[in-house]
Design a protein around this motif. Sequence first.
Motif, short mmCIF file in Angstrom:
data_model
loop_
_atom_site.label_atom_id
_atom_site.label_comp_id
_atom_site.label_asym_id
_atom_site.label_seq_id
_atom_site.Cartn_x
_atom_site.Cartn_y
_atom_site.Cartn_z
N VAL A 51 0.90 -1.17 0.00
CA VAL A 51 0.00 0.00 0.00
C VAL A 51 0.92 1.21 0.00
CG1 VAL A 51 -1.75 1.26 1.29
CG2 VAL A 51 -1.81 -1.24 1.23
N ARG A 52 1.21 1.70 -1.19
CA ARG A 52 2.23 2.74 -1.24
C ARG A 52 1.77 3.96 -2.04
NH1 ARG A 52 4.28 2.84 -6.42
NH2 ARG A 52 3.83 0.89 -7.51
N GLN A 53 2.36 5.08 -1.64
CA GLN A 53 2.21 6.34 -2.38
C GLN A 53 3.48 6.58 -3.17
OE1 GLN A 53 0.75 8.64 1.51
NE2 GLN A 53 2.25 7.02 1.65
N SER A 54 4.64 6.18 -2.60
CA SER A 54 5.91 6.49 -3.25
C SER A 54 6.01 5.73 -4.56
CB SER A 54 7.08 6.13 -2.33
OG SER A 54 7.02 4.77 -1.96
N GLY A 55 6.59 6.37 -5.54
CA GLY A 55 6.75 5.75 -6.85
C GLY A 55 5.47 5.77 -7.68
N PRO A 62 -2.82 11.36 -5.86
CA PRO A 62 -3.93 11.80 -4.97
C PRO A 62 -4.78 10.62 -4.49
CG PRO A 62 -3.82 13.19 -6.94
CD PRO A 62 -2.86 12.05 -7.16
N LEU A 63 -4.98 9.61 -5.33
CA LEU A 63 -5.76 8.44 -4.93
C LEU A 63 -4.99 7.66 -3.86
CD1 LEU A 63 -6.91 9.18 -7.83
CD2 LEU A 63 -7.40 6.75 -8.08
N ALA A 64 -3.66 7.55 -4.08
CA ALA A 64 -2.84 6.78 -3.14
C ALA A 64 -2.76 7.47 -1.78
CB ALA A 64 -1.44 6.58 -3.72
N LEU A 65 -2.67 8.81 -1.79
CA LEU A 65 -2.64 9.54 -0.51
C LEU A 65 -3.95 9.33 0.24
CD1 LEU A 65 -1.06 12.86 -1.88
CD2 LEU A 65 -0.02 11.41 -0.13
N ALA A 66 -5.05 9.42 -0.49
CA ALA A 66 -6.36 9.23 0.15
C ALA A 66 -6.51 7.79 0.63
CB ALA A 66 -7.47 9.58 -0.83
N ALA A 67 -5.96 6.85 -0.13
CA ALA A 67 -6.09 5.44 0.25
C ALA A 67 -5.34 5.15 1.55
CB ALA A 67 -5.58 4.55 -0.87
N VAL A 68 -4.14 5.73 1.68
CA VAL A 68 -3.35 5.48 2.90
C VAL A 68 -4.11 5.99 4.12
CG1 VAL A 68 -1.27 6.27 4.09
CG2 VAL A 68 -1.10 5.23 1.83
N ALA A 69 -4.75 7.15 3.96
CA ALA A 69 -5.55 7.67 5.09
C ALA A 69 -6.71 6.73 5.38
CB ALA A 69 -6.07 9.07 4.75
N ARG A 70 -7.31 6.17 4.33
CA ARG A 70 -8.50 5.33 4.52
C ARG A 70 -8.17 3.94 5.08
NH1 ARG A 70 -13.42 4.26 4.04
NH2 ARG A 70 -14.33 2.73 2.62
N TRP A 71 -7.03 3.38 4.63
CA TRP A 71 -6.66 2.03 5.11
C TRP A 71 -6.60 1.98 6.64
CZ3 TRP A 71 -6.54 -2.72 3.16
CH2 TRP A 71 -6.44 -2.90 1.77
N ALA A 72 -6.12 3.07 7.24
CA ALA A 72 -5.91 3.06 8.69
C ALA A 72 -7.22 2.83 9.45
CB ALA A 72 -5.27 4.37 9.12
N GLY A 83 -5.26 -6.48 8.09
CA GLY A 83 -3.81 -6.71 8.19
C GLY A 83 -3.00 -5.50 7.76
N TYR A 84 -3.66 -4.33 7.70
CA TYR A 84 -2.93 -3.13 7.25
C TYR A 84 -1.88 -2.73 8.27
CZ TYR A 84 -1.86 1.70 6.13
OH TYR A 84 -1.19 2.87 5.85
N ARG A 85 -0.67 -2.48 7.76
CA ARG A 85 0.40 -1.99 8.63
C ARG A 85 1.14 -0.89 7.89
NH1 ARG A 85 4.45 -6.14 9.48
NH2 ARG A 85 3.74 -6.90 7.46
N ARG A 86 1.49 0.15 8.62
CA ARG A 86 2.21 1.28 8.01
C ARG A 86 3.68 1.09 8.35
NH1 ARG A 86 -0.89 6.94 8.61
NH2 ARG A 86 -2.46 5.85 7.36
N HIS A 87 4.35 0.21 7.63
CA HIS A 87 5.74 -0.12 7.98
C HIS A 87 6.74 0.39 6.97
CE1 HIS A 87 5.34 -4.08 5.62
NE2 HIS A 87 4.13 -3.59 5.66
N ASP A 149 -3.10 -7.42 4.23
CA ASP A 149 -3.28 -8.83 3.86
C ASP A 149 -4.34 -8.88 2.77
OD1 ASP A 149 -1.46 -9.62 5.71
OD2 ASP A 149 -2.94 -10.18 7.23
N PRO A 150 -3.99 -9.33 1.58
CA PRO A 150 -4.90 -9.10 0.45
C PRO A 150 -6.23 -9.85 0.54
CG PRO A 150 -2.92 -10.34 -0.24
CD PRO A 150 -2.69 -9.88 1.16
N ALA A 151 -6.20 -11.17 0.67
CA ALA A 151 -7.49 -11.88 0.64
C ALA A 151 -8.40 -11.48 1.82
CB ALA A 151 -7.25 -13.39 0.59
N PRO A 152 -7.85 -11.37 3.05
CA PRO A 152 -8.72 -10.92 4.15
C PRO A 152 -9.30 -9.53 3.92
CG PRO A 152 -6.73 -11.94 5.02
CD PRO A 152 -6.53 -11.83 3.55
N SER A 153 -8.55 -8.65 3.25
CA SER A 153 -9.08 -7.31 3.00
C SER A 153 -10.28 -7.37 2.06
CB SER A 153 -7.99 -6.41 2.38
OG SER A 153 -6.91 -6.26 3.26
N VAL A 154 -10.16 -8.18 1.01
CA VAL A 154 -11.28 -8.31 0.06
C VAL A 154 -12.48 -8.94 0.76
CG1 VAL A 154 -12.02 -9.40 -2.10
CG2 VAL A 154 -9.69 -8.50 -1.90
#
Length: 388
Positions: A51-55, A62-72, A83-87, A149-154
């Motif tokens: 789950v990245r914004q970099s690159g 803008p979608l990635a920035l909003a997504a990182v805020a939303r994942w939390a 299983g979201y972790r900001r590592h 964690d992909p499958a649990p997130s879906v």
Amino acid sequence: MTEETADVVVIGGGITGAATAHALARDGVGVVLVERFGLAAMASRWTLAGVRQSGRHPAELPLALAAVARWAELGQELGAPTGYRRHGNMRLARTPEEVEVIRRLVEEQARLGLDLDFLPSTEAVREREPALAPTVLAASFCASDGSADPAPSVEAFARAAERHGARLHLGERALGVEVEGGRLQAVRTDQRRIATERAVIACGAFGNELLAPLGLAVPLREPMVTVLQTEPLPPLLGPVLGVANADMAGRQEASGRLRVTSGAGDWRGVLTTEPEPRVSPPAGSIAQVIEKLSFVLPAFRDCPVHAAWAGLLDLTPDGLPVLDRVPGTEGLFAAMGFSGHGFGIGPVTGEIMAHLVRGEPTGFDLAPFRFDRFNSAGTPEAGLTLHG
Ligand SMILES: Cc1cc2nc3c(=O)[nH]c(=O)nc-3n(C[C@H](O)[C@H](O)[C@H](O)COP(=O)(O)OP(=O)(O)OC[C@H]3O[C@@H](n4cnc5c(N)ncnc54)[C@H](O)[C@@H]3O)c2cc1C
């Protein structure tokens, strides 16, 4: 053949379809989700799930920035762990040329407002990640990136949608859409006809199967990415790893398993679909993953491997997805062509598609994601910024 009606039919139960179905159902829309296999049967299971914004391409940032805020907040909102972790995400340079690539990337992305650091030396990199080899000359580091964690997130999205009243038809294949006078009338599956005025195609690499009868296609290539997963290990690696030229990536899951991937390569194999979609990676690509990973993370060579698989990308010519109405058919929408980086932005893609379907402003500039952008001559072939 049974008959059914829905306000909206979402076709595809990957992260895109599940998040779209959830966003609609949460807001009181009557949704049916049709998934040919099980939830997360294709890219959303095969994925590295960074789950990245970099690159990110500037259009996607803008979608990635909003997504990182939303994942939390997602786990709480969906009532199940993602299983979201900001590592963090570290993009490595292994040659002097790659050092310059990474340096420029950091400068450009900092200008776009992303908070990321340039680690200018082997020492700076190894101070943060001691397991990395002296072959790493420099890196970018974005502390607010991470993974899930992909499958649990879906599963979490789909089950939350179900609790909001969505009906999930799993193991059911959409065969086509019925259109009359330029307006969507129904979605036909192998088990029923679903009368509806609105549908979203979120079928990943299979999206064009439903567009072809309408005389339409999103230009897609389907390169293969090989994935290895180790047995659970003691803590070895903090952030998600990528590299300047995107020829490998990896992360350590919360379970302790390393999940590592190749770059995208040509694929001439067979996609078996029974009982579920599966692509078997060639032995040579597995060997390459081991070589490339061990070059930057020497401990990888001794890690016990638990599983190997491959995944296909739905790669568009410019590496950006289509998030749009389908031209010529009122009521039909497409969210596809995520080009190896659609997992992280999935929670926001779902919100965007839900707004589009309801004819509401999305809050994002969707011009770069238009369906018909490929019709204009000279669409450039994308450099792959890739997964990780
Ligand atoms: C190896 C690999 C690594 C990746 N790493 C990252 C990463 O680190 N970060 C990131 O953000 N992205 C990553 N990606 C990309 C990301 O996983 C995908 O972009 C994302 O999962 C796409 O989700 P989706 O829901 O659009 O498509 P999919 O997950 O492919 O879902 C499509 C679904 O539609 C269903 N379907 C197809 N046809 C029909 C039909 N006719 N009727 C009903 N259902 C149908 C399929 O069964 C499938 O479940 C990676 C991809 C791969 C393969």
